[in-house]
Design a protein around this motif. Structure first.
Motif, PDB file in Angstrom:
ATOM      1  N   ALA A 102       0.805  -1.218   0.000  1.00 47.16           N
ATOM      2  CA  ALA A 102       0.000   0.000   0.000  1.00 47.16           C
ATOM      3  C   ALA A 102       0.844   1.277   0.000  1.00 47.16           C
ATOM      4  O   ALA A 102       0.289   2.362  -0.183  1.00 47.16           O
ATOM      5  N   THR A 103       2.149   1.171   0.211  1.00 47.87           N
ATOM      6  CA  THR A 103       2.989   2.366   0.128  1.00 47.87           C
ATOM      7  C   THR A 103       3.262   2.768  -1.321  1.00 47.87           C
ATOM      8  O   THR A 103       3.827   3.837  -1.558  1.00 47.87           O
ATOM      9  N   ASP A 104       2.874   1.933  -2.276  1.00 48.44           N
ATOM     10  CA  ASP A 104       3.068   2.209  -3.701  1.00 48.44           C
ATOM     11  C   ASP A 104       1.790   2.846  -4.248  1.00 48.44           C
ATOM     12  O   ASP A 104       0.818   2.141  -4.538  1.00 48.44           O
ATOM     13  N   PRO A 105       1.756   4.161  -4.423  1.00 46.61           N
ATOM     14  CA  PRO A 105       0.517   4.805  -4.852  1.00 46.61           C
ATOM     15  C   PRO A 105       0.087   4.416  -6.260  1.00 46.61           C
ATOM     16  O   PRO A 105      -1.108   4.421  -6.568  1.00 46.61           O
ATOM     17  N   VAL A 106       1.036   4.085  -7.128  1.00 44.74           N
ATOM     18  CA  VAL A 106       0.685   3.701  -8.494  1.00 44.74           C
ATOM     19  C   VAL A 106      -0.025   2.352  -8.503  1.00 44.74           C
ATOM     20  O   VAL A 106      -1.080   2.178  -9.127  1.00 44.74           O
ATOM     21  N   ARG A 107       0.546   1.380  -7.804  1.00 48.69           N
ATOM     22  CA  ARG A 107      -0.086   0.064  -7.709  1.00 48.69           C
ATOM     23  C   ARG A 107      -1.448   0.165  -7.033  1.00 48.69           C
ATOM     24  O   ARG A 107      -2.431  -0.416  -7.497  1.00 48.69           O
TER      25      ARG A 107
END
Length: 305
Positions: free
Chosen positions: A50-55
């Motif tokens: 969840a720290t990956d905003p794109v994913r």
């Protein structure tokens, strides 16, 4: 037609929120690092960071709301929470999904009298500062028109799978018939949050256009002192009447040296050595929530954990 909701985190409240939505006929994507969570035909469990905003934005595309029930380990909040919160906020901005945060009352700091949502955030702890900053960032994005954001603030949790100072330090020894050492005043009135009530508040906030741009308090299951909760829990579970004493300063210091989670307790003692009451009048009135679930229901679930 059903809507899509993305729930991040499958702890006690995240799982309850996902199930509440699914049982109402909504589609749910439940995001955790390992793809864990409850099984339901309308819940799609997804493993993602969840720290990956794109994913996360890809997963939240077309969602009515992105609901954050995730948090790092308690002792790692300053190091890990900012990146998690930034990932979720970024995903909400990219997709236009409403952003609903599960928070708590740490940001207020010590308060004399019941805590209401209109009080300023004046944290007196490191973890309170983390919580206040996360909300300040989301609120700034909301006011700038980049996102619709709201925060649902809970007290200490009760219920199946709930993790809180009460469940860890009181419920576990009470159910095992052992003496209890409580790090605070066991006779101070305290507000307790049932995980099911937190889930209901999160869902209500996600569905109500009036919720955006402000915080809401979860209706409390009780304002009873920890001693009363311990006695009621023992009675419901058929356990012996508990022996509950206040943990000495020396014992707390020793526990803090021995355990990373207990090391976080001293700075939060202001919540436990004095009355800590949460007012949820605004939530119940504006969002149309019913009164909190009866305390014995929450304690019965806690005993069955």
């Amino acid at each position: 037609m059903s809507s899509l909701y993305v729930v991040v985190g499958a702890g006690a409240t995240g799982a309850a929120t996902a199930l509440l939505l699914a049982r109402a006929g909504e589609r749910v994507r439940l995001v955790t690092r390992r793809g864990a969570g409850p099984v339901h035909p309308l819940i799609e469990r997804i493993a993602a960071d969840a720290t990956d905003p794109v994913r996360l934005a890809g997963l939240a595309s077309g969602a009515a709301a992105l609901v954050n029930c995730a948090m790092p380990p308690y002792h790692r909040w300053p190091e890990e929470f900012p990146a998690l919160a930034a990932g979720l906020l970024g995903a909400a901005e990219r997709t236009g999904a409403g952003y609903v945060m599960l928070g708590n009352v740490y940001g207020y700091g010590p308060v004399d009298g019941p805590v209401t949502e209109d009080l300023p955030l004046r944290p007196s702890s490191v973890k309170g500062e983390v919580r206040a900053r996360i909300w300040a960032d989301a609120l700034a994005a909301h006011r700038a028109g980049r996102v619709r954001a709201t925060e649902v603030r809970a007290g200490d949790f009760l219920g199946a799978g709930a993790v809180s100072p009460f469940t860890l330090l009181v419920a576990a020894p009470v159910l095992a018939g052992r003496p209890v050492a409580y790090p605070g005043d066991p006779d101070a009135p305290h507000s307790w949050t049932y995980t099911g009530d937190a889930a209901r508040t999160l869902v209500a906030a996600a569905r109500d256009e009036r919720s955006w741009g402000r915080a809401w308090h979860v209706p409390s299951a009780s304002h009873a002192p920890a001693r009363e909760l311990a006695v009621r829990l023992a009675r419901l579970a058929g356990a012996p009447a508990p022996e509950l004493n206040r943990m000495s300063t020396e014992a707390l210091a020793g526990a803090a040296r021995a355990d990373v989670v207990m090391a976080e307790v001293p700075e939060m003692l202001y919540l436990y050595d004095r009355p800590a009451l949460i007012d949820s009048t605004a939530t119940e009135t504006a969002l149309g929530l019913p009164p909190a679930t009866p305390l014995d229901t929450a304690l019965t679930e806690t005993a069955a954990r």
